[in-house]
Design a protein around this motif. Structure first.
Motif, mmCIF file in Angstrom:
data_model
loop_
_atom_site.group_PDB
_atom_site.id
_atom_site.type_symbol
_atom_site.label_atom_id
_atom_site.label_comp_id
_atom_site.label_asym_id
_atom_site.label_seq_id
_atom_site.Cartn_x
_atom_site.Cartn_y
_atom_site.Cartn_z
ATOM 1 N N ALA A 30 0.702 -1.174 -0.033
ATOM 2 C CA ALA A 30 -0.027 -0.103 0.007
ATOM 3 C C ALA A 30 0.959 1.242 0.067
ATOM 4 N N ARG A 31 1.935 1.255 0.725
ATOM 5 C CA ARG A 31 3.063 2.388 0.953
ATOM 6 C C ARG A 31 3.468 2.578 -0.495
ATOM 7 N N VAL A 32 3.929 1.642 -1.194
ATOM 8 C CA VAL A 32 4.895 1.855 -2.366
ATOM 9 C C VAL A 32 3.690 2.220 -3.462
ATOM 10 N N LEU A 33 2.525 1.973 -3.479
ATOM 11 C CA LEU A 33 1.368 1.992 -4.467
ATOM 12 C C LEU A 33 0.800 3.318 -3.985
ATOM 13 N N LYS A 34 1.306 4.184 -3.121
ATOM 14 C CA LYS A 34 0.715 5.468 -2.605
ATOM 15 C C LYS A 34 -0.983 5.192 -2.325
ATOM 16 N N LEU A 35 -1.267 4.168 -1.513
ATOM 17 C CA LEU A 35 -2.635 4.005 -1.161
ATOM 18 C C LEU A 35 -2.870 4.236 0.196
ATOM 19 N N ASP A 36 -2.952 5.532 0.314
ATOM 20 C CA ASP A 36 -3.283 6.293 1.734
ATOM 21 C C ASP A 36 -4.264 5.515 2.681
ATOM 22 N N GLN A 37 -5.253 4.986 2.249
ATOM 23 C CA GLN A 37 -6.366 4.507 2.895
ATOM 24 C C GLN A 37 -6.414 3.124 3.137
ATOM 25 N N LYS A 38 -5.200 2.304 2.369
ATOM 26 C CA LYS A 38 -5.185 0.999 2.495
ATOM 27 C C LYS A 38 -3.887 0.686 3.459
ATOM 28 N N GLY A 39 -4.001 -0.583 3.592
ATOM 29 C CA GLY A 39 -2.703 -1.385 4.381
ATOM 30 C C GLY A 39 -2.516 -1.345 5.850
ATOM 31 N N ARG A 40 -3.791 -0.901 6.366
ATOM 32 C CA ARG A 40 -3.563 -0.681 8.076
ATOM 33 C C ARG A 40 -5.196 -0.795 8.344
ATOM 34 N N ILE A 41 -5.286 -1.587 9.627
ATOM 35 C CA ILE A 41 -6.783 -1.607 10.267
ATOM 36 C C ILE A 41 -6.450 -0.250 11.044
ATOM 37 N N ALA A 42 -7.286 0.705 10.697
ATOM 38 C CA ALA A 42 -7.315 1.957 11.587
ATOM 39 C C ALA A 42 -8.610 2.801 11.469
ATOM 40 N N VAL A 43 -8.869 3.435 12.562
ATOM 41 C CA VAL A 43 -9.695 4.509 12.584
ATOM 42 C C VAL A 43 -9.715 5.586 11.123
ATOM 43 N N GLY A 44 -10.541 5.435 10.364
ATOM 44 C CA GLY A 44 -10.467 6.260 9.389
ATOM 45 C C GLY A 44 -9.754 5.656 7.872
ATOM 46 N N LYS A 45 -9.382 4.692 8.212
ATOM 47 C CA LYS A 45 -8.876 3.803 7.085
ATOM 48 C C LYS A 45 -10.046 2.859 6.159
ATOM 49 N N ASP A 46 -9.783 2.683 5.019
ATOM 50 C CA ASP A 46 -10.792 1.780 4.225
ATOM 51 C C ASP A 46 -10.920 0.395 5.170
ATOM 52 N N ALA A 47 -12.168 -0.101 5.447
ATOM 53 C CA ALA A 47 -12.419 -1.250 6.246
ATOM 54 C C ALA A 47 -12.453 -2.400 5.104
ATOM 55 N N ASP A 48 -11.396 -2.802 4.177
ATOM 56 C CA ASP A 48 -11.621 -3.941 3.480
ATOM 57 C C ASP A 48 -10.675 -5.195 3.957
ATOM 58 N N LEU A 49 -11.403 -6.238 4.296
ATOM 59 C CA LEU A 49 -10.848 -7.234 4.875
ATOM 60 C C LEU A 49 -11.531 -8.833 4.065
ATOM 61 N N CYS A 50 -10.387 -9.374 3.913
ATOM 62 C CA CYS A 50 -10.733 -10.845 3.565
ATOM 63 C C CYS A 50 -10.017 -11.988 4.331
ATOM 64 N N LEU A 51 -11.017 -12.646 4.982
ATOM 65 C CA LEU A 51 -10.390 -13.782 5.863
ATOM 66 C C LEU A 51 -10.604 -15.117 5.395
ATOM 67 N N LEU A 52 -9.490 -15.808 5.369
ATOM 68 C CA LEU A 52 -9.426 -17.116 4.990
ATOM 69 C C LEU A 52 -9.628 -18.072 5.951
ATOM 70 N N ASP A 53 -10.264 -19.405 5.628
ATOM 71 C CA ASP A 53 -10.362 -20.617 6.380
ATOM 72 C C ASP A 53 -8.972 -21.052 6.260
ATOM 73 N N LYS A 54 -8.089 -21.139 7.628
ATOM 74 C CA LYS A 54 -6.752 -21.427 7.831
ATOM 75 C C LYS A 54 -6.515 -23.084 7.117
ATOM 76 N N GLU A 55 -7.407 -23.643 7.158
ATOM 77 C CA GLU A 55 -7.172 -25.234 6.651
ATOM 78 C C GLU A 55 -7.595 -25.358 5.072
ATOM 79 N N THR A 56 -8.441 -24.605 4.809
ATOM 80 C CA THR A 56 -8.751 -24.834 3.187
ATOM 81 C C THR A 56 -8.519 -23.738 2.328
ATOM 82 N N LEU A 57 -7.939 -22.654 3.011
ATOM 83 C CA LEU A 57 -7.733 -21.327 2.335
ATOM 84 C C LEU A 57 -8.813 -20.776 1.456
ATOM 85 N N GLU A 58 -10.075 -21.421 1.773
ATOM 86 C CA GLU A 58 -11.511 -20.961 1.293
ATOM 87 C C GLU A 58 -11.649 -19.371 1.670
#
Length: 87
Positions: A30-58
């Motif tokens: 995110a830093r290299v691509l200059k995406l200021d709203q991405k790359g961290r979970i914090a107040v005021g940042k975009d809240a985009d998350l994708c969680l995977l099943d740790k066994e199947t990666l689904e």
């Protein structure tokens, strides 16, 4: 491989998809691509998350713009096109 007069060594070791996922550094990308709203979970940042099943990666959970789109592998929010197909 030659680059600018220097030889670069390449690792012969293969990495699994799981290894690649666990070593992914989203914050640096995110830093290299200059995406200021991405790359961290914090107040005021975009809240985009994708969680995977740790066994199947689904995909287990997807949160986009603070809205739960997929939860426990079940789609909660459909796009316009998908709503037409699923009716």
């Amino acid at each position: 491989m030659l680059t600018g007069g220097h030889q670069r060594s390449r690792s012969k070791r293969r990495h699994s998809f799981r290894d690649c996922l666990t070593s992914c550094d989203v914050q640096s990308s995110a830093r290299v691509l200059k995406l200021d709203q991405k790359g961290r979970i914090a107040v005021g940042k975009d809240a985009d998350l994708c969680l995977l099943d740790k066994e199947t990666l689904e995909i287990d959970t997807v949160i986009a713009n603070g809205t739960i789109m997929v939860q426990e592998k079940q789609v909660k929010v459909w796009g316009t096109f998908e709503q037409i197909l699923n009716n």
